[in-house]
Motif scaffolding. Sequence first.
Motif, PDB file in Angstrom:
ATOM      1  N   ALA A   1       0.809  -1.215   0.000  1.00 40.25           N
ATOM      2  CA  ALA A   1       0.000   0.000   0.000  1.00 40.25           C
ATOM      3  C   ALA A   1       0.842   1.264   0.000  1.00 40.25           C
ATOM      4  CB  ALA A   1      -0.935   0.005   1.216  1.00 40.25           C
ATOM      5  N   GLU A   2       2.135   1.145   0.351  1.00 40.23           N
ATOM      6  CA  GLU A   2       3.002   2.317   0.405  1.00 40.23           C
ATOM      7  C   GLU A   2       4.018   2.350  -0.738  1.00 40.23           C
ATOM      8  OE1 GLU A   2       4.881   2.356   4.213  1.00 40.23           O
ATOM      9  OE2 GLU A   2       3.098   3.092   5.231  1.00 40.23           O
TER      10      GLU A   2
ATOM     11  N   GLU B   1     -13.462  -4.047   9.000  1.00 43.71           N
ATOM     12  CA  GLU B   1     -12.339  -3.581   9.824  1.00 43.71           C
ATOM     13  C   GLU B   1     -11.012  -4.075   9.243  1.00 43.71           C
ATOM     14  OE1 GLU B   1     -11.014  -1.538  13.446  1.00 43.71           O
ATOM     15  OE2 GLU B   1     -12.767  -1.498  12.137  1.00 43.71           O
ATOM     16  N   LEU B   2     -10.991  -5.325   8.826  1.00 45.38           N
ATOM     17  CA  LEU B   2      -9.781  -5.864   8.210  1.00 45.38           C
ATOM     18  C   LEU B   2      -9.448  -5.137   6.907  1.00 45.38           C
ATOM     19  CD1 LEU B   2     -10.420  -9.705   8.698  1.00 45.38           C
ATOM     20  CD2 LEU B   2      -8.861  -8.259  10.016  1.00 45.38           C
ATOM     21  N   LEU B   3     -10.494  -4.781   6.149  1.00 40.04           N
ATOM     22  CA  LEU B   3     -10.271  -4.080   4.878  1.00 40.04           C
ATOM     23  C   LEU B   3      -9.630  -2.719   5.115  1.00 40.04           C
ATOM     24  CD1 LEU B   3     -10.604  -3.903   1.822  1.00 40.04           C
ATOM     25  CD2 LEU B   3     -12.942  -3.038   2.207  1.00 40.04           C
ATOM     26  N   ARG B   4     -10.079  -2.012   6.137  1.00 41.22           N
ATOM     27  CA  ARG B   4      -9.461  -0.706   6.426  1.00 41.22           C
ATOM     28  C   ARG B   4      -7.990  -0.874   6.791  1.00 41.22           C
ATOM     29  NH1 ARG B   4     -14.899   0.309   8.309  1.00 41.22           N
ATOM     30  NH2 ARG B   4     -14.495  -0.542  10.380  1.00 41.22           N
ATOM     31  N   GLY B   5      -7.675  -1.886   7.567  1.00 41.82           N
ATOM     32  CA  GLY B   5      -6.278  -2.145   7.905  1.00 41.82           C
ATOM     33  C   GLY B   5      -5.452  -2.520   6.689  1.00 41.82           C
ATOM     34  N   ALA B   6      -6.029  -3.353   5.808  1.00 39.60           N
ATOM     35  CA  ALA B   6      -5.294  -3.795   4.624  1.00 39.60           C
ATOM     36  C   ALA B   6      -5.025  -2.640   3.667  1.00 39.60           C
ATOM     37  CB  ALA B   6      -6.078  -4.890   3.908  1.00 39.60           C
ATOM     38  N   LEU B   7      -6.022  -1.788   3.439  1.00 39.00           N
ATOM     39  CA  LEU B   7      -5.850  -0.667   2.518  1.00 39.00           C
ATOM     40  C   LEU B   7      -4.901   0.390   3.070  1.00 39.00           C
ATOM     41  CD1 LEU B   7      -9.503  -0.176   1.219  1.00 39.00           C
ATOM     42  CD2 LEU B   7      -7.549  -1.077  -0.053  1.00 39.00           C
TER      43      LEU B   7
END
Length: 919
Positions: free
Chosen positions: A66-67, A272-278
């Motif tokens: 993501a970075e 919640e997992l999606l927000r962490g992954a993105l």
Amino acid sequence: MESVATPLVGRESERSVLSSFLAAPQGQALVLKGETGVGKSALLEQLAQQATGAGFRLVRAVGVEAESDLPFAGLHQLLFPLLPHAVQLDSMRRAAFDVVFGRSGEKAPSVMALGIAVLDLVMVAASYGRLLLMLDDGQWLDPASAEVCGFVGRRLAGNGAKLVVALRPEKSSGFDAAALPVLPVPPLSEDAAAQLLDARHPRVDPHVRRVTLDQAQGNPLALVELPPYLAAQVPPAAPAGSSGHGLVPLPDRFRQVYGARLAALGPALRAELLRGALDGVHAGAVAGPVRAVRYRMRDVDEAVAAQVLDLDAVTGEFVFRHPLVRSTVVRLATPSERRSAHGVLAQVHREDIERRATHLAGATVDPDEEVAAALEEAAASATRRGGAAAAVTWLTRAAELSPGPADRARRLGDAAFVAGFAGRLDQARRLADTDGLTGGAGRPAAVVAFAYGALYQDGDVRSSHRQVVAAIEGIRDSGAAGPSPELTRLVNLLMAVSQFAGDRESWRRTHQLLASLGDLVPTESRIYQDAWCDVVRRGAGVAERVAKAFAVFPSLDPWDVTRLGVAAYHVDTLNHYRTHLVRSVERELRTGAVGTAMTMLHLIVLDQIASGEWDAAERTGQQVLELTQAHGHVLFVHQSQAYLGLLAALRGDLDRARELRAVVDRWARPRGIGFLVQVADAVATTAALSDGDYETAYLHALGITAPESFEPCAHQAPRTLLDLVEAALHTGRVEIARRHARAAQAAGLPQVSPRLALTTIGALAMTAEDDDEALELFRRAEAHPAAADFPFESARIRLAHGIRLRHGPGPRGARPVLGEAAETFERLGAKGWAGRALAELRACGGAAPSAATNVAALTWQERRIADLAASGLTNKEIGERTHLSPRTVSSHLYRVFPKLGVTSRAALRDALAASPERA
């Protein structure tokens, strides 16, 4: 990155290599390369434990997909624990960190400048104890960070720091070109694979065991993760190979495994997992702060129980079990779910320009000027910090979200411009070929992009010139009220095309058009116009204008540094600005202005040739040749070959010089690229002079300019002054040589540049009828302030002086002059000229310079500094001429004094004057 819970089985060979790596007294770097799940992270974990036990300070970082577009995100993560040591660095090094980490608005430093700053920081940290820098998932490191880490990794020898990087071979990365030592990590052997499977799943069904071993193919992660999944999919009594799944690629099989686990979780937990992954939450443990505060997942205990997340024992944060878990979370989400998650994350990062813009772009579907403006601001931030690749991506997305066609075209044009200067010519063309740039307000940007490709890839100066002229006329006729970025880009591109065309007609049309624009043409562009086209007639005063423009160097864009450098080359003051070029030349070759870096390297080659650093010029020339070939810049490939050919001619490597000259001439002449045709003619002239073939040299010199004139728009015409005069004299054309030397004086060449002043005086001395007048002119030339900066020209003038003395009023006085000329030629490596000077020296009874003399014991750099010091220059002034710091100059003189047996500058001057070569 693999699960750190995987026990380390086998790996005796790899563990031995890593132990030796850690035990080596000197710093070094190592790359672990192996497929997803093969056990790289397990090896890193054991190395970390071993290093900690051995007293190393451990700094760990993890590349995050993501970075991967955020400039220097990975570097910040790796360096953050070391930044307290930055207070021990000088202000310039600290300023580099402030820029790339977003704490300063100054221009981004070059990769070399930043790499040196990082290396200094690492060395300071290592002075307090041995240091191990550990980077996992390096393939996800942003290119800017990877470039710097590769630079540092190659230079760790000699200190107590080590760098180890783990990469996947199936994913290209910025480390691929770093030339660091590689330790391959292959799959486990059959016995080790069976041992690992039995250790982790001791009661697995025999059939599932066979299928797992068959499908895992020695991959530790597959051996750990597949059995529970296969047990739910394959009936216990099913025959081998009847599962219906077959051998699918392991990454896809892992996604099946993790997808099944995610499907069992509720929608709120998956969100919640999606927000962490993105937001790039790590997979696995990593000590120390990261670039920005990431989203903190909450109420996710169920995901830990489902073996989707782990709890990081160091930070106490929830982290993904593996990067493939993170990517599977994103892949399984619907577009609507991803947009919603991006919207939340944009609020989380509302104080971070680049992260907020990234998430706003992901959350937005319809045109939105506020979001487009945020992306444009993020692109400007990335450009300042050296992240051109990210800037192009964000500007393109900003164009997509622009409500109005004018803003859309402007942003696409900016993206195409940045891509073009980044050396991404195909990308620039694609951007220019979109609907927003096919006409109307976007047409100028399209012309810029297409003309870049036509010029640099095809060498098409004719159609490029026509297109750019038409676009400028369109802006002028539309009644533009003032300068604009689009017009300035077109104007500067038109002059670049005209310079490469190198003919009167192209420049006549260019001057006529620029005159009609009046104040719409910026001051810097007028400098380029006067310097690039016809320095003989327009060059007076340009050197002072270039110096004034360079005075604000830190605030100049890289393309402006390049253009001013070209102007400085034409007025022979490039040596004053080489430090600026060196600081900028490696400016993000992968994500920054690659095309600009090529031109900077060409300029450095030319300055190294002029200053007598011919070995360095050869290395730089080969570097830029490889760079241009790799990026498909065909025009620059031939320009590199032309300069290497000129260097070969100077050194007397005649076969190579003529071969390169033929390659350049065959390509450039049919295309009308006069700039390169002139360099090719200069190569032929120089090679013939080096070979003593003066008739051929004279004929090639005529191809550049006729005697008594300096062909307008032919940049080599004034540079070939000594060549034409010397060739004419040696072929009996004395009167032609004399008239050409006088024409140089009448044309005002001495007022244009220091080199032209030196060569004009030398040409007048060579052709003077009266011996007294000639000797006075020779003395003036040899005492000229530019003589030390242009050693080859100075030696040629001394050779002519010695010949005049030998055949005229002072045969004895010829010996020291010829001796000094011979010594300089030998030092430079100019074989043909050195042989001629030695022959003249022997003819007048002199001996060849002795290598045993004290002066001869000096290196080339030491001799040059000694000469400058003897002339009365201070260490600072010497440093400015030789591109060294005053401290380095002082160190050289510290070694020079005992070699010559002196203790003062006055004694140094006497020792040099009394050396056998001047006796």
